[in-house]
Design a protein around this motif. Structure first.
Motif, PDB file in Angstrom:
ATOM      1  N   UNK A 539      50.347  40.714  38.643  1.00  0.00           N
ATOM      2  CA  UNK A 539      50.025  40.400  40.193  1.00  0.00           C
ATOM      3  C   UNK A 539      49.360  41.707  40.873  1.00  0.00           C
ATOM      4  N   UNK A 540      48.894  42.537  40.634  1.00  0.00           N
ATOM      5  CA  UNK A 540      48.112  43.501  41.556  1.00  0.00           C
ATOM      6  C   UNK A 540      46.366  43.403  41.281  1.00  0.00           C
ATOM      7  N   UNK A 541      46.525  44.461  42.305  1.00  0.00           N
ATOM      8  CA  UNK A 541      44.878  44.741  42.572  1.00  0.00           C
ATOM      9  C   UNK A 541      43.799  43.669  42.141  1.00  0.00           C
ATOM     10  N   UNK A 542      43.378  42.837  41.369  1.00  0.00           N
ATOM     11  CA  UNK A 542      42.160  41.940  40.793  1.00  0.00           C
ATOM     12  C   UNK A 542      43.072  40.618  40.536  1.00  0.00           C
ATOM     13  N   UNK A 543      44.797  41.043  40.502  1.00  0.00           N
ATOM     14  CA  UNK A 543      45.109  39.959  39.868  1.00  0.00           C
ATOM     15  C   UNK A 543      46.020  39.861  40.783  1.00  0.00           C
ATOM     16  N   UNK A 544      45.537  39.693  41.952  1.00  0.00           N
ATOM     17  CA  UNK A 544      46.557  39.899  42.914  1.00  0.00           C
ATOM     18  C   UNK A 544      47.182  38.017  43.455  1.00  0.00           C
ATOM     19  N   UNK A 545      45.864  37.505  43.148  1.00  0.00           N
ATOM     20  CA  UNK A 545      46.244  36.085  43.891  1.00  0.00           C
ATOM     21  C   UNK A 545      47.060  35.664  42.980  1.00  0.00           C
ATOM     22  N   UNK A 624      43.838  47.836  46.149  1.00  0.00           N
ATOM     23  CA  UNK A 624      42.664  48.353  45.680  1.00  0.00           C
ATOM     24  C   UNK A 624      41.889  49.163  47.269  1.00  0.00           C
ATOM     25  N   UNK A 625      40.594  49.493  47.035  1.00  0.00           N
ATOM     26  CA  UNK A 625      40.364  50.621  47.726  1.00  0.00           C
ATOM     27  C   UNK A 625      39.469  49.762  48.566  1.00  0.00           C
ATOM     28  N   UNK A 626      39.223  49.472  49.638  1.00  0.00           N
ATOM     29  CA  UNK A 626      37.871  48.307  49.805  1.00  0.00           C
ATOM     30  C   UNK A 626      36.577  49.529  50.730  1.00  0.00           C
ATOM     31  N   UNK A 627      36.144  50.551  50.143  1.00  0.00           N
ATOM     32  CA  UNK A 627      35.566  50.971  50.526  1.00  0.00           C
ATOM     33  C   UNK A 627      34.692  51.094  49.415  1.00  0.00           C
ATOM     34  N   UNK A 628      35.317  50.421  48.539  1.00  0.00           N
ATOM     35  CA  UNK A 628      34.355  49.879  47.196  1.00  0.00           C
ATOM     36  C   UNK A 628      34.326  48.535  47.202  1.00  0.00           C
ATOM     37  N   UNK A 634      36.869  41.346  46.880  1.00  0.00           N
ATOM     38  CA  UNK A 634      38.659  40.080  46.464  1.00  0.00           C
ATOM     39  C   UNK A 634      39.634  40.536  47.584  1.00  0.00           C
ATOM     40  N   UNK A 635      39.472  41.864  47.950  1.00  0.00           N
ATOM     41  CA  UNK A 635      40.603  41.856  48.666  1.00  0.00           C
ATOM     42  C   UNK A 635      40.442  40.792  49.883  1.00  0.00           C
ATOM     43  N   UNK A 640      44.759  37.225  54.825  1.00  0.00           N
ATOM     44  CA  UNK A 640      45.472  36.292  55.398  1.00  0.00           C
ATOM     45  C   UNK A 640      45.054  35.816  57.054  1.00  0.00           C
ATOM     46  N   UNK A 641      44.650  37.582  57.852  1.00  0.00           N
ATOM     47  CA  UNK A 641      43.692  37.138  59.137  1.00  0.00           C
ATOM     48  C   UNK A 641      42.782  36.947  59.166  1.00  0.00           C
ATOM     49  N   UNK A 642      41.741  37.537  57.940  1.00  0.00           N
ATOM     50  CA  UNK A 642      40.583  37.244  57.883  1.00  0.00           C
ATOM     51  C   UNK A 642      40.264  35.524  56.958  1.00  0.00           C
TER      52      UNK A 642
END
Length: 723
Positions: A539-545, A624-628, A634-635, A640-642
């Motif tokens: 339930x984190x990173x690329x499995x957050x959904x 995750x680091x959005x600079x990647x 994925x983020x 929610x805001x976006x």
């Protein structure tokens, strides 16, 4: 007319059945004056060739801007908007003022005004905390040798809180000779503390004052050397460990450790044995300790074992060795031990092996016993091991869902284990268990003033199947007289981040909902650690959904099994749980009639791109680091805001604090503004900002319940239950 009809129904069907006959709420935003409008000023944010336009990016203020007595134009505009939203919330909720007062009085009325914690014995003194009637803050005290001895007040937080809108005290540490008290104070709600020292023989404050700290620290055994942690003044991250000598200037304090990696938190404490000062540093996935003999305060700290990415561990000193709880080749952790002078991991030897279905969370060490706190099948367990005979047994708990964990156990040479037990129906209880005779003694049960009978309520635990087949634990509580039906209001709560398990604690405030016919449920979604370490990793990173899908699927399960219906289903979450609320209302708004989002982390991309914001760098391994680019994409797909869309949303109550350092106020403020601009429904959208508080809300044991009363009144208003 509607209220008259509801009153007749309540008389005909009785108080508890009343909830079953309430029709769908007809509350509409158009029944009230227009909501506040706020200017839009596009900021263009381009990353990885992708451009976002943020019309509300301008709302960000610094602490200096918030506190200045001569605000600039931007500050005036932001504060005016937040105050306008508060005024609008007051207007919309005006018909619930009497209800809010009633709820507040109910909730506070259940709290024992004059109360005292269970005393514990340490270094010749009994320590305890007590409250006096009508006062908001605790009094910290002790008695020498016997509970019949004269009381010594260490800190009366009520006196020290005078003149402050917010007050918090933490990190109370008494020197080994029992003569000096160190304590931290925060008067702004930014979790930045100054540390002071009090002569306990005279009651006078020493001139030493340590600024910009985390509040806590550790005494060396010479009674004059104190180790403490300071924060980065911009990001508020814990960053450096200093050595302070009483009587010397703060500016002369010696730096003993500096964390160069901004993804790590740090802190300093003392071992239970009082033989070691221990510096802890840790990120989401990596731990690191440095230790120093407490008898050698001017010595050099040595690293416990070389830092290794992905290696997590915690340590406890006992006699001539350290116990090590670690994930070394053990996803659910195992217990090791190592000689105190040879602590690198090649010297670790296994004591308790890894188990696939049991998470080893922590240990408590005694001279003859070792107690292990475990988690299996979403329940906590206590395993007691005789260190001499190696015989072991488990404590037995009878309820289908409960929580049990260690209380304060400062002594080694005892057979008595103190632990806390609670459930959604059983008030928090402090229990002392004799590990030799296996007898239990209840030392204290949280008193519910006015009475509380656990047998009047139902405590259930079941599993709901998620869309990928995962079995998600669900804990439910309701009054026995409440019938499950499509007309029954139900509040569904979850968190689902950082591996934080949502254990079923008793909450006397919740009785105000349960006694009005609400069902309360917790979805133990992935992202927590309720079902073990894998549950967190799924339930984190690329499995957050998975966190969001689990919550939605639990909602479906409750509806399909006739606990409630979308017209009477409500959701609540705070902080990272507020992120969950934001994602869920974007993904499945039709499932819920109303949602409460507390201090919600909803602007994921912008926050995680800004490393000056507290917590950002520490949490790259969580989100995750959005600079990647892969992380960014994925983020962005769930932020929610976006992802606010032109669609219908449930009724929403959003809360925040102007001085919140964990989730900055502008995230919920921007989110509400954007929702107002985009949503196509006529549902309520309310923003309430505490203009004096931070992430935890108001300080004081009673004042905080005003927000609880507002939240409950919001739910009851949507149910047509304004009394």
């Amino acid at each position: 007319m509607k209220n008259l009809q509801l009153l007749i129904l309540s008389v005909l069907f009785g108080f508890q059945s009343f909830a079953q006959v309430v029709v769908e709420s007809q509350v509409s935003a158009s029944d009230y004056p227009e909501a506040p409008d706020v200017m839009q000023k596009d900021s263009v944010l381009t990353v990885h060739g992708h451009t976002r336009k943020d019309p509300y990016f301008w709302m960000r203020l610094t602490d200096e801007q918030k506190l200045t007595k001569q605000p600039d134009e931007q500050t005036k505009n932001v504060l005016h908007y937040l105050e306008a939203e508060n005024a609008y919330t007051d207007i919309v909720m005006a018909d619930t003022e009497a209800l809010q007062e009633q709820l507040f009085n109910e909730i506070v009325g259940r709290i024992k005004q004059t109360d005292e914690s269970v005393p514990y014995f340490k270094n010749g003194y009994w320590y305890y905390t007590r409250y006096e009637e009508g006062k908001e803050y605790p009094i910290y005290a002790r008695k020498k040798g016997s509970l019949e001895a004269k009381e010594e007040v260490l800190i009366d937080a009520n006196k020290r809180a005078k003149g402050h809108d917010y007050y918090a005290v933490n990190g109370l540490e008494v020197s080994p000779d029992n003569k000096i008290l160190a304590f931290g104070e925060d008067t702004l709600s930014r979790r930045v503390y100054h540390i002071q020292f009090m002569n306990l023989e005279t009651g006078e404050l020493l001139p030493d004052k340590l600024e910009n700290t985390t509040g806590g620290g550790a005494w060396a055994n010479d009674n004059k050397t104190y180790f403490y942690t300071t924060k980065n003044k911009v990001s508020l991250l814990s960053e450096k460990i200093f050595r302070h000598t009483l009587g010397k200037a703060h500016s002369e304090d010696q730096l003993v450790y500096e964390e160069k990696d901004p993804s790590f938190y740090i802190g300093v404490g003392k071992s239970k044995s009082d033989e070691y000062i221990m510096i802890y540093t840790g990120s989401t996935l990596t731990s690191d300790f440095h230790i120093l003999r407490a008898d050698d305060p001017n010595g050099k700290f040595r690293q416990f074992t070389p830092r290794e990415e992905g290696l997590e561990y915690s340590i406890d000193h006992y006699e001539d060795k350290f116990y090590v709880v670690t994930n070394l080749d053990a996803k659910n952790f195992r217990l090791m031990e190592t000689p105190e002078n040879s602590t690198s991991k090649e010297n670790w030897k296994e004591v308790i092996p890894h188990r696939e279905n049991i998470l080893l969370e922590s240990i408590e060490v005694f001279d003859n016993y070792l107690v292990v706190n475990e988690r299996g099948n979403a329940l906590t367990q206590m395993r007691i091991i005789d260190q001499n005979s190696k015989e072991e047994h488990y404590l037995q708990f009878e309820e289908p869902a409960y929580v049990a964990f260690f209380s304060v156990n400062p002594e080694f040479e005892t057979s008595k284990l103190r632990y806390i037990y609670s459930s959604y129906t059983t008030p928090v209880s402090t229990i002392e268990y004799d590990m030799e005779t296996r007898e239990k003694e209840t030392l204290k049960v949280q008193e519910v003033v006015g009475g509380h009978d656990p047998n009047e309520y139902v405590n259930e635990r079941f599993f709901a199947e998620a869309r990928d087949g995962a079995q998600v634990p669900v804990t439910v509580v309701y009054k026995k007289t409440t019938e499950k039906s499509a007309a029954t209001p139900l509040l569904l709560y979850a968190y689902g981040s950082y591996g934080s398990s949502m254990d079923p604690y008793f909450n006397s405030a919740r009785l105000s909902l349960l006694d009005r016919g609400f069902i309360f449920a917790t979805a133990h979604v992935r992202g927590g650690q309720d079902m073990g370490r894998q549950w967190y990793e799924d339930g984190k990173m690329f499995k957050k959904k998975n966190t969001f899908y689990d919550f939605i699927d639990v909602a479906d399960h409750l509806i399909q099994n006739n606990y409630t219906s979308p017209e009477h289903l409500y959701a609540q979450g705070g902080s990272a749980g507020g992120l969950l609320m934001g994602a869920v209302v974007n993904m499945a708004p039709e499932k819920f009639n109303g949602v409460i989002a507390g201090v919600p982390f909803v602007d994921v991309i912008s926050t995680m791109m800004d490393e000056t914001i507290p917590l950002t760098t520490n949490e790259f391994d969580e989100w995750g680091n959005p600079k990647n680019k892969e992380s960014y994409d994925y983020m962005l797909s769930y932020s929610p805001y976006d992802n606010v869309a032109e669609q219908e949303y449930p009724h929403l109550l959003v809360t925040t604090g102007l001085f919140d350092s964990q989730v900055q106020y502008w995230e919920p403020a921007k989110w509400v503004a954007k929702l107002r601009d985009k949503k196509t429904d006529d549902h309520l959208l309310l923003l309430h900002t505490n203009m004096e508080a931070g992430h935890g809300g108001a300080s004081g044991r009673f004042e905080r319940y005003k927000e609880t009363a507002l939240e409950y009144a919001f739910l009851l208003k949507l149910e047509g239950r304004v009394e």
